[in-house]
Design an enzyme around this catalytic site. Structure first.
Site, short mmCIF file in Angstrom:
data_model
loop_
_atom_site.label_atom_id
_atom_site.label_comp_id
_atom_site.label_asym_id
_atom_site.label_seq_id
_atom_site.Cartn_x
_atom_site.Cartn_y
_atom_site.Cartn_z
N GLU A 265 96.70 76.00 15.42
CA GLU A 265 96.18 77.01 14.48
C GLU A 265 97.15 78.18 14.33
OE1 GLU A 265 92.18 77.96 15.76
OE2 GLU A 265 91.39 76.16 14.83
N GLU B 64 89.38 69.41 14.14
CA GLU B 64 88.34 70.13 14.89
C GLU B 64 87.14 70.39 13.99
OE1 GLU B 64 89.48 73.77 16.77
OE2 GLU B 64 91.42 73.00 17.42
#
Ligand SMILES: [Zn+2]
Length: 677
Positions: A153, A309
């Site tokens: 991320e 995710e």
């Protein structure tokens, strides 16, 4: 037809982030055994394990990772191995305090959380590269290694660094972009407010300043900051591609994430991965997830992507974190698959007992295997194992939305006519209508190929050039339909306004000019009347339009521009361009898009009740129609032709009954070759 990227998996990818470093070794064997039971075939391993892999500077410990990988391999669980560089160990800050990021106000961000590194820190880059090199060399031949998960991320907490090292890198980036200080002065418009630079050394990042900072400086800083992290990614990717040229690399994106130009990033990876956490009780959040999934599919031209995710139950980072209702995890999983995902994974495998994410849901929750979450999760794993036929199928779309990060950055700088015209608001105004009509849509960057689409929608393109205008004119004259909204075509890539009337590059395309615009206060509205007699409220904005070949199809009702055009249609060659000079409520937007898309010959795939989402994937012969009931009550849908539900057994049905949060994948009778997965 197996996916070229994930062909080593038996079916769609299923699994999650696995953090064995948080657990005693005794649990690892149980983890691997339970993964097999739950249908897990892929885990993202060691995403935050740097401090355990290199406990002291230069002292590596891979023994524990070797043992974990062997246990997983024995259960035939493949590995998406993380490079673990997203959060440096605290010793890096002690040895190299200059590696810590600094905010615009000069505040240092310290260890104790995560992601505390400056992208231009030599110490960070060298230590990260050394770790990646060792991981790649150690596991290069391991049969369980199927993918590299670079970092994590990027920019989710630290998207930019204002330290002296980063300032020097910014100057070097600007020198490459402009060549001379004079060219930079011209591009940044520094004749304004005595900002003219005499030397490169005078130029700084847009650090905290008395008032509005030079807009082009801010825009270039955005570009530089996205590029800076991409350089970090590229350092790791280069090592991995040298040592393991055949192992695909990815990093996990976050949907419509403003700091990073994912068009540029996705070109450097082998498969796009995304993290997505919609608020399960917020319908707009679930539509937003769908919009992000369509972007992920579009980033590499329709190639299947991975939902890296999501959560089984609830997150821990909102002020209030509602549970997914029974069935909703499965439903939202199929939402991602319907929009092109070839795998769905979760953060995290085993619910943590300590740390900031201990209340974040998991595949194996705190309560263990005798829980609703475990049962639903394991059942879903079994179901996905039967759906190998979906892999590498594509999502056909007749409609494209033009979308660009640079325009997004520029649109939302300060000192604009209205801060209410934001990119996501403009996108959602269009996307929500398409979503409710179940019309598939791709996103396309400026310069992208438009030839396969019937309609191109431009919710906002604040920055535009002649090349883009020419491409859109070719699309329309060739028979395409275009719809565009306000504040498009205002400025060039330097954020300099085009002289003459707005929107200069698009005036030929649209057949109009805009003399002024009138932003509204939030509590103000106007109305428009359409040529077919409808009346809709308008909000936030009015363009005051003069026609130059276009026809008005709706006029403003009130104010000094009452009776002037609010929505226009312009015939150009074999196609037509619509322009809407205001912000419409959903009913007005639906009226406009129904008309424009109807003219373009775009059809909804299947009539569905409110709250039921329809998606389609195809391998060119066989069609898979996803029917997703987001309602908390049952629905029944009459099918135009009998079809079989891949999730529901062998029978052909004419009426599809779906319970609350139910999902079906229909294969129509003509294309059904008896696929069972
Ligand atoms: Zn820095």
């Amino acid at each position: 037809m197996p996916s070229s990227i994930l062909s080593q998996l038996p079916s769609l990818a299923y699994g999650g982030d696995y953090n064995p470093e948080q657990w005693p070794e005794a649990t690892w064997r149980e983890d691997a055994e339970l993964m097999r039971q739950a249908g897990v075939n892929l885990v993202s391993l060691g995403v935050f394990a740097w401090a355990q892999l290199e406990p002291r500077p230069g002292e590596y410990d891979f023994g524990w990772l070797d043992r974990v990988i062997e246990l997983l391999h024995a259960q035939n669980v493949k590995i998406n191995l993380a490079t673990a560089t997203a959060s440096p160990p605290p010793w890096l800050a002690r040895l190299h305090p200059e590696s810590l990021p600094v905010t615009a106000a000069g505040v240092t961000l310290w260890p104790g959380s995560r992601q505390q590194y400056c992208p231009h820190s030599t110490a960070y880059r060298e230590r990260a590269a050394a770790l990646v090199e060792r991981l790649a060399e150690r596991y290069r031949e391991h049969p369980a290694l199927v993918m590299w998960h670079i970092n994590n991320e990027y920019a989710c907490h630290v998207a930019e660094c204002f330290c002296e090292t980063s300032a020097a890198a910014f100057r070097a980036w600007l020198q490459r972009r402009y060549g001379s200080v004079e060219a930079l002065n011209e591009a940044w418009g520094t004749a304004f407010w005595s900002q003219r630079y005499a030397e490169w050394a005078d130029i700084n990042p847009p650090r905290s300043a008395p008032t509005f900072i030079n807009p082009t400086q801010q825009l270039d800083w955005r570009r530089f900051s996205s590029d800076s992290l991409l350089e970090c990614f590229e350092i790791e990717r280069t090592i991995l591609k040298r040592v393991t040229p055949n192992v695909p690399v990815t990093t996990n994106f976050m949907g419509f994430f403003k700091p990073l130009d994912y068009w540029a990033w996705a070109a450097r990876e082998d498969i796009v991965a995304n993290d997505c956490y919609p608020e399960p009780r917020d319908p707009q959040s679930i539509i937003g997830a769908a919009m992000g999934y369509d972007l992920m599919r579009s980033l590499r031209g329709g190639q299947p992507w991975l939902l890296m995710e999501q959560v089984t139950s609830q997150v821990q980072w909102r002020p209030r974190n509602p549970l997914k209702r029974p069935g909703q995890m499965r439903l939202l999983t199929y939402q991602a698959v319907a929009r092109g995902a070839d795998g769905v994974m979760f953060f995290q495998w085993r619910g943590a007992l300590a740390g900031a994410e201990k209340f974040h849901g998991a595949m194996l929750p705190h309560g263990g295997t005798d829980t609703r979450v475990w049962r639903e999760m394991a059942e879903l794993g079994g179901e996905l194992a039967q759906l190998a036929a979906l892999r590498d199928t594509r999502v056909p779309a007749d409609v494209a939305i033009l979308f660009d990060w640079h325009s997004w950055w520029a649109l939302e700088l300060e000192c604009r006519p209205s801060s209410d015209i934001t990119m996501l608001r403009q996108l959602e105004a269009y996307y929500n209508v398409l979503y409710r009509r179940n019309i598939a849509v791709d996103f396309v960057p400026p310069g992208g190929d438009l030839s396969g689409y019937r309609a191109v929608l431009v919710p906002n393109m604040y920055m535009a050039d002649e090349a883009l205008a020419a491409a859109l004119e070719r699309f329309v004259t060739g028979g395409g339909t275009l719809v565009m909204s306000p504040l498009s075509g205002i400025a060039d890539a330097r954020d300099h306004i085009y002289p003459g009337s707005y929107p200069a590059p698009f005036r030929t395309l649209l057949g109009l000019k805009i003399e002024e615009f009138d932003p509204y206060p939030l509590d103000h509205s106007n109305h428009l009347r359409t040529s077919d007699g409808a009346r809709f409220a308008t909000r936030l904005w009015s363009d005051i339009i003069d026609l130059e070949g276009a026809q008005a199809i709706a006029d403003y009702e009130a104010d000094f521009y009452a009776g002037r055009p609010a929505i226009t249609r312009h015939t150009l060659g074999a196609g037509q361009s619509y322009y809407v000079g205001t912000c419409l409520e959903p009913d007005g937007m639906t009226w406009l898009l129904d008309r424009a898309l109807g003219e373009a010959g775009v059809l909804s795939p299947l009539a569905a009740p409110e709250g039921v989402e329809i998606g389609r994937r195809t391998d060119g012969v066989q069609n898979f129609i996803f029917v997703l009931n987001h309602n908390d009550h049952a629905v029944e849908i009459a099918l135009p032709t009998p079809a079989r539900d891949l999730l529901g057994g062998a029978a052909q049905v004419e009426r599809l009954a779906l319970g609350a949060f139910g999902a079906a994948i229909l294969v129509d009778a003509e294309s059904d070759s008896g696929v069972s997965g």
